[in-house]
Design a protein around this motif. Structure first.
Motif, short mmCIF file in Angstrom:
data_model
loop_
_atom_site.label_atom_id
_atom_site.label_comp_id
_atom_site.label_asym_id
_atom_site.label_seq_id
_atom_site.Cartn_x
_atom_site.Cartn_y
_atom_site.Cartn_z
N SER A 52 7.62 11.90 6.48
CA SER A 52 7.72 10.91 5.41
C SER A 52 7.40 11.57 4.07
O SER A 52 6.81 12.66 4.00
CB SER A 52 6.76 9.75 5.66
OG SER A 52 5.42 10.22 5.73
N SER A 53 7.79 10.91 2.99
CA SER A 53 7.50 11.43 1.65
C SER A 53 7.28 10.26 0.69
O SER A 53 7.86 9.18 0.86
CB SER A 53 8.65 12.31 1.13
OG SER A 53 9.85 11.56 1.02
N GLY A 54 6.41 10.48 -0.29
CA GLY A 54 6.18 9.49 -1.33
C GLY A 54 5.45 8.24 -0.89
O GLY A 54 5.51 7.21 -1.57
N CYS A 55 4.72 8.30 0.23
CA CYS A 55 4.05 7.11 0.76
C CYS A 55 2.61 7.04 0.25
O CYS A 55 1.80 7.93 0.51
CB CYS A 55 4.07 7.13 2.28
SG CYS A 55 5.74 7.20 2.98
N GLY A 56 2.29 5.96 -0.48
CA GLY A 56 0.98 5.82 -1.08
C GLY A 56 0.89 6.60 -2.38
O GLY A 56 1.78 7.41 -2.70
N LEU A 57 -0.14 6.38 -3.14
CA LEU A 57 -0.31 7.05 -4.42
C LEU A 57 -0.33 8.56 -4.24
O LEU A 57 -1.16 9.10 -3.51
CB LEU A 57 -1.63 6.59 -5.07
CG LEU A 57 -1.93 7.16 -6.47
CD1 LEU A 57 -0.87 6.70 -7.47
CD2 LEU A 57 -3.33 6.71 -6.92
N GLY A 58 0.64 9.23 -4.89
CA GLY A 58 0.72 10.68 -4.79
C GLY A 58 1.03 11.19 -3.40
O GLY A 58 0.80 12.36 -3.09
N GLY B 202 0.71 12.01 5.55
CA GLY B 202 0.20 12.65 6.76
C GLY B 202 -0.29 11.65 7.79
O GLY B 202 -0.07 11.82 8.99
N VAL B 203 -0.93 10.57 7.33
CA VAL B 203 -1.43 9.55 8.24
C VAL B 203 -0.27 8.85 8.93
O VAL B 203 -0.27 8.61 10.15
CB VAL B 203 -2.29 8.52 7.48
CG1 VAL B 203 -2.83 7.46 8.43
CG2 VAL B 203 -3.44 9.22 6.76
N LEU B 204 0.73 8.51 8.14
CA LEU B 204 1.93 7.84 8.67
C LEU B 204 2.63 8.73 9.69
O LEU B 204 3.03 8.28 10.78
CB LEU B 204 2.87 7.51 7.51
CG LEU B 204 3.89 6.39 7.71
CD1 LEU B 204 3.19 5.05 7.85
CD2 LEU B 204 4.84 6.36 6.53
N ASP B 205 2.78 10.01 9.36
CA ASP B 205 3.47 10.94 10.25
C ASP B 205 2.72 11.12 11.57
O ASP B 205 3.33 11.17 12.64
CB ASP B 205 3.63 12.30 9.57
CG ASP B 205 4.56 12.26 8.37
OD1 ASP B 205 5.36 11.30 8.28
OD2 ASP B 205 4.48 13.17 7.53
N LEU B 206 1.40 11.23 11.48
CA LEU B 206 0.59 11.45 12.68
C LEU B 206 0.71 10.28 13.65
O LEU B 206 0.90 10.48 14.86
CB LEU B 206 -0.87 11.67 12.29
CG LEU B 206 -1.84 11.94 13.44
CD1 LEU B 206 -1.48 13.26 14.13
CD2 LEU B 206 -3.28 12.00 12.92
N PHE C 120 0.81 -1.21 0.00
CA PHE C 120 0.00 0.00 0.00
C PHE C 120 0.85 1.27 0.00
O PHE C 120 0.38 2.33 -0.40
CB PHE C 120 -0.94 0.02 1.21
CG PHE C 120 -2.03 -1.00 1.15
CD1 PHE C 120 -3.10 -0.85 0.27
CD2 PHE C 120 -2.00 -2.12 1.97
CE1 PHE C 120 -4.12 -1.80 0.20
CE2 PHE C 120 -3.01 -3.07 1.91
CZ PHE C 120 -4.07 -2.91 1.03
N LEU C 121 2.09 1.17 0.47
CA LEU C 121 2.95 2.36 0.53
C LEU C 121 3.60 2.68 -0.80
O LEU C 121 4.08 3.80 -1.01
CB LEU C 121 4.05 2.16 1.60
CG LEU C 121 3.58 2.05 3.04
CD1 LEU C 121 4.77 1.82 3.97
CD2 LEU C 121 2.81 3.31 3.47
N GLY C 122 3.63 1.73 -1.71
CA GLY C 122 4.27 1.96 -3.00
C GLY C 122 5.77 1.82 -2.92
O GLY C 122 6.34 1.40 -1.90
#
Length: 316
Positions: free
Chosen positions: A253-259, A264-268, A190-192
């Motif tokens: 984080s950067s580049g996680c998931g499509l676009g 933001g979800v990961l960071d939170l 899911f993270l790509g």
């Protein structure tokens, strides 16, 4: 055998201590390890030393001295924000060009990168990193995570620049030894393929230092790796130490998931960005080895070429 000059002994000891900085995170691509040759005897730990790099070959043994450095650890822990992972075996290798007159060092990393290590699995996987969530599309993903394959998240460390800022005194005692820029690649369906913590332009910069005092051992050996009290090569070993760092920062984080929709979800959930004091690195039972010519001044101006020839003579 020509006596080892004091400046050379000091520089080699400092480089050995400086190398005690293995990052117990995760691995460079597996192919980098597979391509490394096997070496005989005392050369064995240095199978990725960049002895053929132009900067190493150009050292003359007087104004510049080439060294090989390697450090390994069987395990450790790393805390990034709210997430802590146990790490596996890790190996760090690079070359060092010592500049005796200035008392400085230049790092020469292997072409495939300095760090090779076991891949780390993030505890709790994707469920732990971003679920539950009140964001509909994230909830949809959480509901699809029905097996270990979809939930599993692995982390792989990648170089994000060359190590720098050696500190001779710290390498032999305590305090930050070196600056090591890295980025961490998070992988999950899911993270790509482009999910990272840190980047080349905004890396995580580790500043590892000794947490305990290592034991010192010295071995002289022949070009082919065979131990010899009159050998033309000298190896310094620092063993039984712990190293760590709690001062580094971790960016968003950067580049996680499509676009980047999952950034933001990961960071939170993981508490990113996380400033100094909120992250921690511990390296258990590190073994660090540094090797160079016993008397590089005896082969001026070809010391770098001699070191390379010696290394190649030990390849199985």
């Amino acid at each position: 055998m020509r006596p080892v000059p004091k400046s050379w002994r000091t520089g080699l000891l400092a480089a050995a201590a400086t190398a005690a900085l293995v990052v117990p995170v995760v691995a460079s691509p597996a192919g980098a390890a597979a391509a490394a040759p096997q070496l005989n005897g005392n050369w064995a730990p240095f199978n990725r030393c960049p002895v053929d790099d132009p900067a190493m070959l150009a050292t003359d043994g007087d104004t510049d001295i080439a060294l090989c450095v390697t450090s390994t650890s069987p395990n450790g822990t790393i805390k990034l924000g709210n997430t802590t992972a146990t790490t596996g075996a890790t190996n760090l290798q690079f070359g060092v060009v010592q500049h005796p007159a200035e008392g400085t060092y230049s790092v020469v990393p292997p072409a495939a990168g300095s760090i090779i290590s076991d891949r780390t699995t993030i505890p709790g996987g994707l469920l732990g990193l971003m679920c539950p969530s009140d964001i509909p599309f994230v909830t949809g993903i959480c509901n699809q995570i029905t097996n270990g394959t979809l939930n599993k998240v692995t982390a792989t460390v990648e170089s994000a620049g060359a190590p720098k800022d050696f500190d001779l005194v710290a390498g032999l005692s305590s305090g930050p030894i070196v600056s090591l820029p890295i980025r961490i690649h998070l992988e999950n369906p899911f993270l790509g393929s482009g999910c990272y913590l840190g980047s080349s332009s905004n890396p995580i910069v580790l500043h590892p230092g000794n947490l305990s005092q290592p034991e010192l051992g010295v071995t002289l050996f022949d070009p082919n790796g065979t131990t010899n009290p009159e050998g033309s090569l000298i190896q310094f070993a620092l063993t039984g130490a712990s190293q760590g760092d709690s001062t580094f920062s971790v960016p968003k984080s950067s580049g996680c998931g499509l676009g980047g929709l999952l950034n933001g979800v990961l960071d939170l959930k993981t508490g990113l960005p996380a400033g100094s004091g909120k992250n921690n690195l511990v390296l258990n039972n590190a073994s660090t080895y540094t090797v160079g010519l016993t008397a590089p001044g005896a082969v001026v101006p070809d010391a770098g070429k001699v070191l390379s020839d010696n290394w190649h003579s030990a390849v199985k």
